[in-house]
Enzyme design. Structure first.
Site, PDB file in Angstrom:
ATOM      1  N   SER A  56      35.785  42.778  36.090  1.00  0.00           N
ATOM      2  CA  SER A  56      37.156  42.301  36.281  1.00  0.00           C
ATOM      3  C   SER A  56      38.124  42.842  35.243  1.00  0.00           C
ATOM      4  O   SER A  56      39.319  42.965  35.517  1.00  0.00           O
ATOM      5  CB  SER A  56      37.177  40.769  36.257  1.00  0.00           C
ATOM      6  N   GLY A  93      33.588  40.263  38.541  1.00  0.00           N
ATOM      7  CA  GLY A  93      32.299  39.583  38.524  1.00  0.00           C
ATOM      8  C   GLY A  93      31.103  40.506  38.458  1.00  0.00           C
ATOM      9  O   GLY A  93      29.960  40.037  38.412  1.00  0.00           O
ATOM     10  N   ASN A 122      29.753  40.400  31.680  1.00  0.00           N
ATOM     11  CA  ASN A 122      29.256  39.283  32.497  1.00  0.00           C
ATOM     12  C   ASN A 122      27.775  39.024  32.256  1.00  0.00           C
ATOM     13  O   ASN A 122      27.309  37.881  32.345  1.00  0.00           O
ATOM     14  CB  ASN A 122      29.518  39.548  33.974  1.00  0.00           C
ATOM     15  N   ASP A 203      42.788  31.836  31.007  1.00  0.00           N
ATOM     16  CA  ASP A 203      41.333  31.674  30.928  1.00  0.00           C
ATOM     17  C   ASP A 203      40.753  32.163  29.608  1.00  0.00           C
ATOM     18  O   ASP A 203      39.567  31.999  29.335  1.00  0.00           O
ATOM     19  CB  ASP A 203      40.641  32.372  32.098  1.00  0.00           C
ATOM     20  N   HIS A 206      40.674  37.281  30.225  1.00  0.00           N
ATOM     21  CA  HIS A 206      41.270  38.484  30.815  1.00  0.00           C
ATOM     22  C   HIS A 206      42.629  38.777  30.182  1.00  0.00           C
ATOM     23  O   HIS A 206      43.483  37.892  30.127  1.00  0.00           O
ATOM     24  CB  HIS A 206      41.427  38.308  32.324  1.00  0.00           C
TER      25      HIS A 206
END
Length: 236
Positions: A56, A93, A122, A203, A206
Site C-alpha cells: 500500500s 495489503g 506487512n 492511521d 501511510h
C-alpha cells in the site's frame, strides 16, 4: 542468474541454501514458460519498463492516483528518461509471499529493464518468520535477474515494539540479500518522513500526499544509477 559469489572451496551454508531454493524454482518456471509468454504485453509502446512491486505504501493508499511517490517517479521518468515507463504492480495489503507468487507472471508480462521490490512491511506487522521473508524476496530477485532486469531492493524499518532482535533481523534480511545478489539497497523507504507525525494519515502508517514528493526524491536517488544503464536519457 544469481550474482552472488563465494571464495574458492567454500559452500553455501545449508540454511542459506534453503532460503535460495525458491529463487531457483522461479528460474525453472521462467525457463519452462513458452516463448510467447516471455514477450511483453504486445502493445505498440516501445519504451522499456520499470516494474514496481510493493504494498500500500507504493500503491498510494488513501491518495489520488497521481499523488503517490510511484506516480511522481513516473512523471519524472517521462521527463528525464522518455525511453522508459513505470508499471506499478503494487497492491495494498501485499506481502512478500504474494509478491513471490506473482513475480514470474509480472516479469514475463512486462519483461522489465528494472524491477523495484518494496515489500516486507506487512510481513513484519504479522510477525512472519524472517527465514520466510528471506525466501520470498530471494525468489523475487532471482526471477527479476533471470529476465535481465536490474533490481533495486527497498527496505523498511520496524518499530521497537516488535522487539529489538526481530527489528534488527528484519533489516539484516535486506542487507544480506543485497550483498548476495549484488544489487543496490535503499534501506528505508520512509526515511525522509518517518520522524514527522504530521507526514502520516490518521492511521499513522501511510504517508500523506504532502509527504510523497520527499519519498519520491529519496527513491529516485537510489533508482537513478540503474536508469542511467537501463533507460535512454532525454536529449537536452
Amino acid at each position: 542468474m544469481l550474482r552472488g559469489t563465494l571464495p574458492a572451496g567454500q559452500c553455501l551454508p545449508v540454511r542459506l541454501l534453503r532460503t535460495l531454493l525458491p529463487a531457483l524454482a522461479a528460474l525453472a518456471l521462467l525457463a519452462a514458460a513458452p516463448a510467447s509468454a516471455r514477450q511483453a504485453d504486445g502493445s505498440d509502446d516501445t519504451r522499456r519498463t520499470v516494474l514496481v512491486m510493493g504494498d500500500s505504501l507504493s500503491a498510494g493508499y488513501g491518495l489520488a492516483a497521481d499523488e503517490g511517490w510511484v506516480s511522481l517517479l513516473a512523471a519524472r521518468l517521462a521527463h528525464d528518461y522518455p525511453g522508459c515507463r513505470i508499471a506499478n504492480a503494487s497492491i495494498s495489503g501485499e506481502t512478500s509471499a504474494g509478491g513471490s507468487a506473482r513475480v514470474v507472471g509480472e516479469v514475463l508480462h512486462h519483461h522489465p529493464a528494472v524491477v523495484v521490490i518494496a515489500l516486507g512491511a506487512n510481513d513484519a506487522l504479522r510477525g512472519l518468520p524472517l527465514a520466510e521473508l528471506h525466501r520470498n524476496l530471494a525468489r523475487m530477485v532471482g526471477a527479476s535477474q533471470h529476465v535481465g532486469a536490474e533490481v533495486l531492493l527497498v527496505g523498511m524499518r520496524m518499530p521497537p515494539n516488535l522487539g529489538p532482535e526481530y527489528a534488527r533481523g528484519f533489516e539484516r534480511v535486506y542487507e544480506r540479500l543485497a550483498a548476495f545478489f549484488d544489487i543496490p539497497l535503499l534501506p528505508f523507504l520512509l526515511e525522509p518522513v518517518a520522524r514527522d507525525r504530521t507526514s502520516f494519515q490518521d492511521d499513522n502508517l501511510h504517508p500523506t500526499a504532502a509527504a510523497q514528493p520527499a519519498i519520491a526524491t529519496h527513491a529516485w536517488q537510489a533508482l537513478a544509477p540503474l536508469l542511467n544503464t537501463a533507460c535512454p536519457r532525454a536529449a537536452h
